[in-house]
Design a protein around this motif. Structure first.
Motif, PDB file in Angstrom:
ATOM      1  N   ALA A 518       0.989  -1.289   0.004  1.00  0.00           N
ATOM      2  CA  ALA A 518      -0.167  -0.568  -0.425  1.00  0.00           C
ATOM      3  C   ALA A 518       0.693   1.078  -0.641  1.00  0.00           C
ATOM      4  CB  ALA A 518      -1.269   0.017   1.366  1.00  0.00           C
ATOM      5  N   ASN A 519       0.300   2.009  -0.767  1.00  0.00           N
ATOM      6  CA  ASN A 519       1.528   4.084  -0.405  1.00  0.00           C
ATOM      7  C   ASN A 519       0.486   4.145   0.435  1.00  0.00           C
ATOM      8  OD1 ASN A 519      -1.329   4.512  -1.114  1.00  0.00           O
ATOM      9  ND2 ASN A 519      -1.210   5.981  -2.754  1.00  0.00           N
ATOM     10  N   ALA A 520       1.405   5.683   0.850  1.00  0.00           N
ATOM     11  CA  ALA A 520       0.898   6.234   2.520  1.00  0.00           C
ATOM     12  C   ALA A 520      -0.315   6.203   2.516  1.00  0.00           C
ATOM     13  CB  ALA A 520       2.019   7.365   2.528  1.00  0.00           C
ATOM     14  N   ASN A 521      -1.299   6.889   2.474  1.00  0.00           N
ATOM     15  CA  ASN A 521      -2.541   7.039   1.752  1.00  0.00           C
ATOM     16  C   ASN A 521      -3.249   6.233   2.268  1.00  0.00           C
ATOM     17  OD1 ASN A 521      -1.943   9.814   0.595  1.00  0.00           O
ATOM     18  ND2 ASN A 521      -1.553   9.274  -1.049  1.00  0.00           N
ATOM     19  N   VAL A 522      -2.815   5.506   2.372  1.00  0.00           N
ATOM     20  CA  VAL A 522      -4.262   3.972   2.816  1.00  0.00           C
ATOM     21  C   VAL A 522      -3.935   3.976   4.014  1.00  0.00           C
ATOM     22  CG1 VAL A 522      -4.519   1.537   2.857  1.00  0.00           C
ATOM     23  CG2 VAL A 522      -3.988   2.621   0.953  1.00  0.00           C
TER      24      VAL A 522
END
Length: 585
Positions: A518-522
């Motif tokens: 996952a990217n940091a915005n998840v």
């Protein structure tokens, strides 16, 4: 004569004064409340109970299913229930999948389950009764003056569990056990009496534990008659008014039978082999029935990754393996089942953002690959532009289960879509249509170009199988949370529960090690929701709303004023015993 006359006059005057005084007191009392004849200081539990010498009569009924008792409603048991805390939904053990008489007896005499007492087979092999002894041993160690009695129909019961009973009798029939118990009550003075009956188990094992088995129900009815005789004899004891008896009547286990209505998704509650009847009786107790929770009252609880897309950022995760999710196109290609659970928390129903799929241009609905996308308040499955079947309304803040399967039939290849256990399509022919690509599966939308593409969704329990389940199997499976004991677990190509609370990994728990990153915005969201579309795993606390077999020894110790130290490591709990408020004279 004058002296006598004066005395008579004095008496008359005194009587008149007393009469006047009584009238005045009566008038005065009319202006006050009637006296309260109910005991305001009567305890509602056993903590401060001082009335009578405490004793325990513990009657064990082998093989008597709780639901069979609730169906038959035997006369004497029903009468006792009026002054009892009781349940028809009791559990032998909510953790063990295989139940034996020996394990069940051990649970209800040691106060721990088989993970500790180690008894699983009928021969008691490998037991750890040294570290987790029975009531008889605990009583003996607590007070050498305690007199304990075990009267059993089964040799194995006394030989293995009643070794430290002060007295024990092993008899061949339930009738003999009843007669011996009555003789004990008539002539002797025990602190703990345990009586074990076995006839109902014999009939159930021979011909079934269903109430349609007349021999089984007759055995239960006969036991109920014995219980009536026993309680009558108990109350006839010369010192009964000076004694304070806790009567425990409990089945050791149930037996194979058709599950009770409404128990299909309730785990151990739906297993008739673990279904018990358990009652704590005392003439002073109030009625307290305990029932299993309704199947729809179990919340779906846990954590899940939240994928939110705004006009400035987006949370998404991508799979490490780029070939998973390529399904092929020929009629001889492998078959598949794909499923997941989702809750959409968007504040408005925006059109056409993709949220899960395998497509190079993830924001396009006509590129190579497949993807799920939202419509207005519903969703669609785009299969390379067409077909694009609709799955129905899901954008309502409620958990939904979604699945599709790809299967071969008659030289053709088909796709079916399911939502919340409902088949949404006829067989969609996708024969020869290849949408395979080298883009990994992605969960979560890309950054929204405009306000129509905003998303806010939790997606969990994604699973890909290398088999096309039957419709019935798929519908049953998609409602449930997957575990390692779920059907077709060995057919999983990937399973991503999404239970992590931190980090960027959404781990593949199938054993194939194909993780999502996952990217940091998840973000990670906790939830505790009721949903008609999900059959959640039942938490242990849900099984403790009724009496379990391991609770019985703990309750007996509490009744007798024996405080179990922490190193006994008991699994049971104490139930609050409510008393009637009316004084018993």
């Amino acid at each position: 004569m004058k002296t006598l006359h004066k005395k008579q006059q004095l008496i008359v005057n005194s009587l008149g004064f007393m009469s006047l005084l009584l009238v005045l007191l009566f008038i005065s009392s009319c202006n006050k409340d009637f006296p309260n004849t109910l005991r305001e200081d009567y305890p509602n539990d056993t903590t401060n109970l001082k009335e009578g010498k405490r004793k325990v009569l513990y009657i064990i009924l082998d093989g008597v299913r709780g639901n069979a008792v609730s169906s038959i409603l035997p006369t004497n048991i029903s009468l006792l229930a009026r002054n009892s805390i009781y349940t028809y939904d009791g559990l032998t053990d909510y953790q063990t999948t295989t139940t034996t008489n020996a394990a069940a007896w051990a649970n209800m005499t040691t106060g721990v389950n088989d993970a500790k007492h180690k008894i699983t087979s009928e021969d008691f092999a490998g037991n750890d009764l040294i570290n987790y002894p029975t009531l008889f041993t605990r009583f003996k160690a607590s007070n050498s003056k305690y007199r304990t009695v075990s009267i059993a129909a089964s040799t194995a019961f006394n030989a293995n569990l009643a070794v430290d009973a002060t007295e024990k009798q092993t008899l061949g029939t339930d009738l003999a056990v009843k007669d011996a118990l009555i003789a004990e009550l008539k002539t002797k003075d025990a602190d703990l009496i345990v009586a074990q009956f076995h006839a109902a188990e014999t009939e159930g094992a021979a011909n079934g534990y269903e109430t349609t088995n007349t021999a089984y129900t007759a055995a239960i009815t006969t036991l109920d008659g014995y219980i009536g005789n026993i309680i009558s004899e108990l109350k006839a004891r010369p010192n009964f008014d000076k004694e304070n008896w806790l009567v425990v009547i409990a089945s050791n286990k149930g037996g194979a039978a058709t599950p009770a209505p409404g128990t299909g998704n309730t785990g151990a509650y739906g297993d008739p082999t673990r279904n018990n009847f358990i009652i704590y009786y005392n003439p002073k107790f109030s009625t307290q029935p305990l029932s299993r929770p309704d199947a729809n009252s179990f919340p779906y609880v846990g954590f899940g990754p939240r994928f939110q897309a705004t006009t400035t950022s987006a949370g998404f995760a991508k799979l490490s393996n780029t070939t998973l999710g390529n399904f092929g196109s020929g009629a001889s290609a492998p078959e598949y089942t794909f499923m997941f659970k989702m809750r959409d928390d968007a504040t408005s129903n925006n059109s056409y953002p993709c949220f899960l799929g395998k497509r190079a241009n993830f924001n396009s609905v006509d590129g190579l690959g497949w993807t799920f996308l939202f419509g207005s308040d519903d969703y669609q499955l785009d299969w390379g532009g067409t077909p694009r079947p609709g799955g129905g309304k899901v954008r309502d803040g409620v958990w939904h289960s979604i699945a599709f399967k790809i299967f071969n039939l008659g030289g053709r290849r088909y796709l079916n879509l399911f939502t919340d256990g409902v088949k949404k399509t006829a067989n969609l022919d996708i024969t020869g249509k290849s949408i395979d690509n080298n883009t990994p599966i992605q969960v979560g939308a890309i950054q929204a170009v405009n306000s129509y593409e905003l998303t806010n969704i939790i997606i969990k329990d994604i699973a890909l199988y290398n088999i096309a389940m039957t419709d019935d199997e798929l519908i049953a499976s998609m409602r449930k949370q997957i575990t390692t004991t779920s059907p077709y677990f060995g057919n999983l190509l990937g399973w991503w529960p999404g239970n992590e609370t931190t980090g960027t990994t959404i781990a593949d728990m199938s054993g194939k090690n194909n993780n999502f990153t996952a990217n940091a915005n998840v973000t990670r969201a906790s939830f505790e929701d009721l949903s008609p579309n999900i059959s959640p795993l039942i938490t242990p606390s849900s099984y403790r709303v009724v009496i379990n077999s391991v609770d019985i020894p703990t309750q007996i110790y509490q009744w007798m004023g024996i405080a179990p130290p922490a190193d006994w490591n008991l699994d049971g709990k104490v139930w609050k015993l409510l008393y009637t408020d009316v004084r018993n004279n």
